[in-house]
Write an enzyme that holds these catalytic residues in place. Structure first.
Site, PDB file in Angstrom:
ATOM      1  N   ARG A  82      34.276  86.422 100.521  1.00 38.10           N
ATOM      2  CA  ARG A  82      33.218  86.353  99.499  1.00 38.10           C
ATOM      3  C   ARG A  82      33.213  84.972  98.833  1.00 38.10           C
ATOM      4  O   ARG A  82      32.152  84.430  98.534  1.00 38.10           O
ATOM      5  CB  ARG A  82      33.397  87.473  98.473  1.00 38.10           C
ATOM      6  CG  ARG A  82      32.186  87.631  97.562  1.00 38.10           C
ATOM      7  CD  ARG A  82      32.267  88.872  96.705  1.00 38.10           C
ATOM      8  NE  ARG A  82      33.407  88.840  95.800  1.00 38.10           N
ATOM      9  CZ  ARG A  82      33.800  89.868  95.054  1.00 38.10           C
ATOM     10  NH1 ARG A  82      33.135  91.018  95.119  1.00 38.10           N
ATOM     11  NH2 ARG A  82      34.841  89.769  94.261  1.00 38.10           N
ATOM     12  N   LYS A 184      29.559  84.962  93.504  1.00 33.77           N
ATOM     13  CA  LYS A 184      30.315  84.975  92.244  1.00 33.77           C
ATOM     14  C   LYS A 184      30.324  83.566  91.648  1.00 33.77           C
ATOM     15  O   LYS A 184      31.347  82.884  91.624  1.00 33.77           O
ATOM     16  CB  LYS A 184      31.735  85.505  92.524  1.00 33.77           C
ATOM     17  CG  LYS A 184      32.265  86.348  91.388  1.00 33.77           C
ATOM     18  CD  LYS A 184      33.396  87.228  91.865  1.00 33.77           C
ATOM     19  CE  LYS A 184      34.249  87.712  90.726  1.00 33.77           C
ATOM     20  NZ  LYS A 184      33.560  88.387  89.641  1.00 33.77           N
ATOM     21  N   GLU A 220      23.199  96.382  88.421  1.00 28.06           N
ATOM     22  CA  GLU A 220      24.627  96.482  88.095  1.00 28.06           C
ATOM     23  C   GLU A 220      24.812  96.047  86.652  1.00 28.06           C
ATOM     24  O   GLU A 220      23.848  95.753  85.952  1.00 28.06           O
ATOM     25  CB  GLU A 220      25.463  95.639  89.053  1.00 28.06           C
ATOM     26  CG  GLU A 220      25.176  94.150  88.993  1.00 28.06           C
ATOM     27  CD  GLU A 220      26.157  93.323  89.830  1.00 28.06           C
ATOM     28  OE1 GLU A 220      27.328  93.698  89.942  1.00 28.06           O
ATOM     29  OE2 GLU A 220      25.731  92.284  90.354  1.00 28.06           O
TER      30      GLU A 220
HETATM   31  N1  PLP Z   1      29.738  92.839  89.835  1.00 34.80           N
HETATM   32  C1  PLP Z   1      30.023  91.762  89.088  1.00 34.80           C
HETATM   33  C2  PLP Z   1      28.887  91.053  88.444  1.00 34.80           C
HETATM   34  C3  PLP Z   1      31.350  91.345  88.950  1.00 34.80           C
HETATM   35  O1  PLP Z   1      31.647  90.283  88.203  1.00 34.80           O
HETATM   36  C4  PLP Z   1      32.370  92.058  89.595  1.00 34.80           C
HETATM   37  C5  PLP Z   1      33.756  91.618  89.515  1.00 34.80           C
HETATM   38  O2  PLP Z   1      34.282  90.997  90.370  1.00 34.80           O
HETATM   39  C6  PLP Z   1      32.033  93.174  90.358  1.00 34.80           C
HETATM   40  C7  PLP Z   1      30.716  93.532  90.456  1.00 34.80           C
HETATM   41  C8  PLP Z   1      33.079  93.961  91.058  1.00 34.80           C
HETATM   42  O3  PLP Z   1      33.497  93.333  92.235  1.00 34.80           O
HETATM   43  P1  PLP Z   1      34.939  93.602  92.829  1.00 34.80           P
HETATM   44  O4  PLP Z   1      35.059  95.071  93.016  1.00 34.80           O
HETATM   45  O5  PLP Z   1      34.948  92.871  94.110  1.00 34.80           O
HETATM   46  O6  PLP Z   1      35.896  93.086  91.847  1.00 34.80           O
HETATM   47  C1  COI Z   2      36.503  91.102  88.203  1.00 36.27           C
HETATM   48  O1  COI Z   2      36.425  92.313  88.111  1.00 36.27           O
HETATM   49  O2  COI Z   2      37.348  90.532  88.890  1.00 36.27           O
HETATM   50  C2  COI Z   2      35.581  90.224  87.522  1.00 36.27           C
HETATM   51  O3  COI Z   2      35.490  89.095  87.878  1.00 36.27           O
HETATM   52  C3  COI Z   2      34.809  90.718  86.395  1.00 36.27           C
HETATM   53  C4  COI Z   2      34.906  89.820  85.230  1.00 36.27           C
HETATM   54  C5  COI Z   2      33.784  90.208  84.344  1.00 36.27           C
HETATM   55  C6  COI Z   2      36.233  89.918  84.543  1.00 36.27           C
END
Ligand code: PLP
Ligand code: COI
Length: 341
Positions: A82, A184, A220
């Site tokens: 990612r 991200k 989201e």
């Molecule tokens: N959506 C957003 C906007 C996020 O910042 C995060 C955090 O990483 C997620 C979703 C969840 O992603 P993950 O499960 O890969 O941490």
């Molecule tokens: C994560 O879950 O890793 C994120 O980056 C979310 C952030 C808002 C702390």
């Protein structure tokens, strides 16, 4: 191993400086060898691209102590991929994916004393990131970049642990069609700061963003994907090109079908249908799975799990199963657990 003297059980989601971080520099078209550093500070020129034009992206994952004394992390290869996607979209050089995983492992190993002990509920949050470092004035990408990984012991992202969250439908948008919602990038979070402060001031825990093209579909929240449970007990989660492909959400869909025999579906979810769902949760590395109690849609309050002040039964099963996989209490699908120590 002697752990650091921290109040593990009461730790919040915040930054605690640890002893080591990983640093690698990109210059003249190539990454250097990279390695650990004890210096937590970064010195940048006043015109660094990241400071002027926000050329930066990041990742987030966690390391855990297991019952049998190991330290593991969860699917770091997916974070590597990612991040590579984020870099390509932000015109930044990809940090090689295998090296990304090695950097994560090295950083966690060097900070093993900061990995919260098993049973405390805390974990070690790992934050890989990259930024454009040289002076850029006309709008264009940097030529020099720095990739770093730091980590910090953390507790629950939302205050109150597993108490259901109160969300609102945001009047602000998060991501434009064909924009950067699916990666991200730091800029996605910068633009959410006004909305999150406003939400907190009005008593909400988070914002639910709609698709900005039509404002009719659920996307989201600012820092987590969203999942719903239907009356039939199935899981549904929004399908959209403008949300972050959460590793937690993708894992949960597989856990639902393969471990729990729950039907799971990714599809567009209209704002009008959410009142028919029985449970709701936010999922992400930081959020893990946090139950949602209400969503306020401009005064229309949608209540989940019959308004009970606890996790609903389906979300709870998902949470417990994922947690058990991450802590190596039950067998994980192949490749999900990376052993560090
Ligand atoms: N959506 C957003 C906007 C996020 O910042 C995060 C955090 O990483 C997620 C979703 C969840 O992603 P993950 O499960 O890969 O941490
Ligand atoms: C994560 O879950 O890793 C994120 O980056 C979310 C952030 C808002 C702390």
């Amino acid at each position: 191993m002697q752990k650091k003297d921290l109040d593990w059980k009461n730790i919040g989601f915040g930054y605690t400086q640890t002893d080591y971080r990983y640093v690698s520099n990109y210059k003249n078209g190539a990454w250097d060898e990279g390695g650990l550093s004890t210096d937590a500070n970064i010195v940048l020129g006043e015109c660094a691209c990241v400071l002027q034009y926000a050329q930066t992206c990041f990742e987030g994952l966690k390391a855990y102590s297991t019952a049998d004394g190991k330290i593991v992390c969860f699917r770091p290869d997916l974070n590597a991929t990612r991040m590579a996607d984020s870099c390509r979209r932000m015109k930044m050089p990809v940090f090689p994916e295998e090296k990304f995983v090695e950097a994560v492992v090295e950083t966690v190993k060097a900070n093993a004393q900061f990995v919260p002990p098993y049973g405390t509920g805390a974990s070690l949050y790992i934050r890989p990131y990259m930024f454009g470092a040289d002076a850029i004035l006309g709008v264009k990408p940097a030529n020099e970049f720095q990739f770093r990984v730091f980590c910090s012991p953390v507790g629950p992202y939302f205050k109150g642990g597993v108490k259901p969250l109160h969300l609102r439908i945001s009047d602000y948008d998060r991501a434009a069609p064909r924009g950067t919602g699916h990666i991200k990038a730091g800029l996605n979070y910068a633009m959410s700061l006004y909305a999150i402060v406003d939400a907190h001031e009005k008593g909400y825990d988070e914002n639910v963003y709609l698709d900005s093209a039509t404002r009719t579909h659920i996307e989201e929240t600012g820092g987590a994907n969203i999942i719903f449970v239907t009356k039939e007990g199935n899981i549904v989660t929004p399908k959209s090109d403008t949300i972050l492909p959460s590793i937690t959400r993708r894992s949960l869909l597989q856990v639902a079908t393969d471990y729990l025999g729950i039907k799971a579906e990714e599809r567009e979810i209209s704002i009008d249908e959410i009142s028919s769902f029985t449970e709701c949760g936010l999922c992400g590395t930081a959020a893990v799975i946090s139950p949602v109690g209400t969503i306020d849609d401009h005064g229309k309050i949608i209540t989940f799990n019959e308004g009970k002040n606890e996790m609903g039964p389906v979300i709870k099963r998902l949470y417990e199963t994922l947690r058990a996989i991450q802590m190596c209490e039950i067998p994980a699908p192949k490749g999900w657990i990376k052993e560090i120590l």
